[in-house]
Design a protein around this motif. Structure first.
Motif, PDB file in Angstrom:
ATOM      1  N   HIS A   1       0.819  -1.208   0.000  1.00  0.00           N
ATOM      2  CA  HIS A   1       0.000   0.000   0.000  1.00  0.00           C
ATOM      3  C   HIS A   1       0.857   1.265   0.000  1.00  0.00           C
ATOM      4  O   HIS A   1       0.409   2.324  -0.465  1.00  0.00           O
ATOM      5  N   GLY A   2       2.087   1.168   0.502  1.00  0.00           N
ATOM      6  CA  GLY A   2       2.974   2.327   0.535  1.00  0.00           C
ATOM      7  C   GLY A   2       4.025   2.323  -0.560  1.00  0.00           C
ATOM      8  O   GLY A   2       4.823   3.261  -0.676  1.00  0.00           O
ATOM      9  N   MET A   3       4.024   1.268  -1.370  1.00  0.00           N
ATOM     10  CA  MET A   3       5.022   1.105  -2.420  1.00  0.00           C
ATOM     11  C   MET A   3       4.876   2.184  -3.496  1.00  0.00           C
ATOM     12  O   MET A   3       3.761   2.580  -3.839  1.00  0.00           O
ATOM     13  N   LYS A   4       5.986   2.640  -4.053  1.00  0.00           N
ATOM     14  CA  LYS A   4       5.965   3.675  -5.085  1.00  0.00           C
ATOM     15  C   LYS A   4       6.594   3.173  -6.386  1.00  0.00           C
ATOM     16  O   LYS A   4       7.751   2.749  -6.412  1.00  0.00           O
ATOM     17  N   ASP A   5       5.792   3.177  -7.436  1.00  0.00           N
ATOM     18  CA  ASP A   5       6.274   2.918  -8.802  1.00  0.00           C
ATOM     19  C   ASP A   5       7.075   1.635  -8.954  1.00  0.00           C
ATOM     20  O   ASP A   5       8.198   1.630  -9.466  1.00  0.00           O
ATOM     21  N   PHE A   6       6.489   0.511  -8.498  1.00  0.00           N
ATOM     22  CA  PHE A   6       7.127  -0.776  -8.781  1.00  0.00           C
ATOM     23  C   PHE A   6       7.221  -0.931 -10.296  1.00  0.00           C
ATOM     24  O   PHE A   6       6.233  -0.718 -11.017  1.00  0.00           O
ATOM     25  N   PRO A   7       8.388  -1.311 -10.849  1.00  0.00           N
ATOM     26  CA  PRO A   7       8.555  -1.389 -12.310  1.00  0.00           C
ATOM     27  C   PRO A   7       7.854  -2.613 -12.915  1.00  0.00           C
ATOM     28  O   PRO A   7       8.489  -3.626 -13.213  1.00  0.00           O
ATOM     29  N   GLY A   8       6.571  -2.501 -13.099  1.00  0.00           N
ATOM     30  CA  GLY A   8       5.793  -3.605 -13.645  1.00  0.00           C
ATOM     31  C   GLY A   8       5.967  -3.768 -15.142  1.00  0.00           C
ATOM     32  O   GLY A   8       6.397  -2.842 -15.841  1.00  0.00           O
ATOM     33  N   ILE A   9       5.627  -4.946 -15.633  1.00  0.00           N
ATOM     34  CA  ILE A   9       5.628  -5.197 -17.077  1.00  0.00           C
ATOM     35  C   ILE A   9       4.645  -4.255 -17.753  1.00  0.00           C
ATOM     36  O   ILE A   9       4.877  -3.753 -18.846  1.00  0.00           O
ATOM     37  N   THR A  10       3.515  -4.008 -17.079  1.00  0.00           N
ATOM     38  CA  THR A  10       2.455  -3.155 -17.634  1.00  0.00           C
ATOM     39  C   THR A  10       2.576  -1.708 -17.167  1.00  0.00           C
ATOM     40  O   THR A  10       1.619  -0.950 -17.237  1.00  0.00           O
ATOM     41  N   GLY A  11       3.747  -1.335 -16.682  1.00  0.00           N
ATOM     42  CA  GLY A  11       3.968   0.033 -16.243  1.00  0.00           C
ATOM     43  C   GLY A  11       4.109   0.131 -14.738  1.00  0.00           C
ATOM     44  O   GLY A  11       3.972  -0.863 -14.021  1.00  0.00           O
ATOM     45  N   PRO A  12       4.380   1.326 -14.229  1.00  0.00           N
ATOM     46  CA  PRO A  12       4.551   1.511 -12.789  1.00  0.00           C
ATOM     47  C   PRO A  12       3.322   1.041 -12.015  1.00  0.00           C
ATOM     48  O   PRO A  12       2.188   1.344 -12.396  1.00  0.00           O
TER      49      PRO A  12
END
Length: 312
Positions: free
Chosen positions: A270-281
């Motif tokens: 819930h506090g995570m910022k901009d995890f580099p996902g395959i489908t975007g942050p």
């Protein structure tokens, strides 16, 4: 943490009753996280069981109702119907300038919810929907409702249900010589829509989040390369990819908290910022909603390929 990932599966067949049974089975198997279900109805039927047993759940279900209970265990890895409805309404009214709009759905919570969100967004823009109808999924013969629609002389038929019905509706629309554009919601973005629709698929617009090919992120490019190397084909739809992100986010939470305590993992996500996902942050609101929807219009070409025809 010295642990191996063990995958436990249960096929709920996208049915609510079976999803509830699967939830109990998976909880009894001792899983700490679940990636699924594929449909909103099945996801919602299982949510409470996972919440009561403190099992994390990520799903690509798009129904807005999935976040109404604000379960700390639930995370949406896709985007809600309301975001797609707003995008679709803007495309219809401000880009295509449609005057007579037909909106069709099936009776599922996903499809009906997406259709209703689209109707509400169209009305918010000061326009009206000419006809709002529902079909029974799996019927295969839709000529009765299409004959009714033909008399209305619509500019567009928008279908928010699944590709298994969407492809057939498109074929039968053409058989009845209904001169209207056909636009499908995200669940029509599947190679089997084109197989079912055949030559009539050409010219159809599909509204969806970007496919891996159209994503500028390094993670997307690496995923595509690895997928094609293993399976000798591209992912059949975006849903395989958003669910892959769901898995990656959960494992990231485990690694960062160095724990399998699901509440600790949930608090971190819930506090995570901009995890580099395959489908975007990837970012989540307090209710588990994914933030930052990105949508495109794909137009199916004569050769069965997809071309991005509109983005915003």
């Amino acid at each position: 943490l010295g642990k191996q990932i063990e995958v436990v599966t249960c096929d709920d067949e996208a049915k609510a009753q079976k999803a509830a049974v699967c939830a109990k089975k998976l909880v009894n198997a001792g899983v700490f996280a679940v990636i699924g279900s594929y449909t909103s109805g099945a996801t919602e039927a299982a949510q409470t069981t996972y919440y009561r047993n403190k099992v994390l759940q990520t799903s690509d279900g798009t129904s807005d109702s999935l976040i109404k209970r604000k379960y700390w265990t639930f995370f949406r890895n896709s985007f809600p119907n309301s975001a797609q409805g707003n995008f679709t309404a803007d495309y219809f009214i401000n880009v295509k300038k449609y005057k007579k709009i037909v909106v069709l759905s099936d009776y599922s919570s996903y499809s009906a919810g997406l259709a209703d969100s689209t109707v509400a967004a169209i009305e918010k823009l000061g326009s009206k929907v000419t006809f709002r109808g529902k079909i029974k999924s799996g019927t295969q013969n839709f000529t009765a409702i299409l004959t009714k629609i033909k008399a209305l002389k619509p500019d567009v038929i928008y279908f928010s249900g699944y590709y298994t019905d969407g492809g057939l509706i498109r074929v039968q629309q053409k058989q009845l010589a209904i001169d209207a554009d056909f636009v499908g919601g995200d669940s029509n973005h599947n190679p089997d829509f084109i197989k079912l629709a055949g030559k009539t698929a050409a010219g159809v617009d599909i509204i969806n989040v970007p496919s891996p090919d159209d994503l500028p992120y390094d993670a997307a490019k690496k995923y595509l390369q690895a997928y094609e190397a293993k399976f000798n084909k591209k992912p059949p739809s975006i849903w395989a990819v958003v669910n892959a992100d769901g898995l990656r986010v959960i494992m990231h939470g485990v690694e960062q908290t160095k724990s399998f305590d699901t509440k600790k993992i949930s608090d971190y996500l819930h506090g995570m910022k901009d995890f580099p996902g395959i489908t975007g942050p990837v970012n989540f609101r307090a209710d588990g909603e994914r933030i930052g929807a990105s949508l495109l219009v794909y137009t199916i070409q004569k050769d069965g390929s997809y071309k991005v025809s509109f983005s915003k």
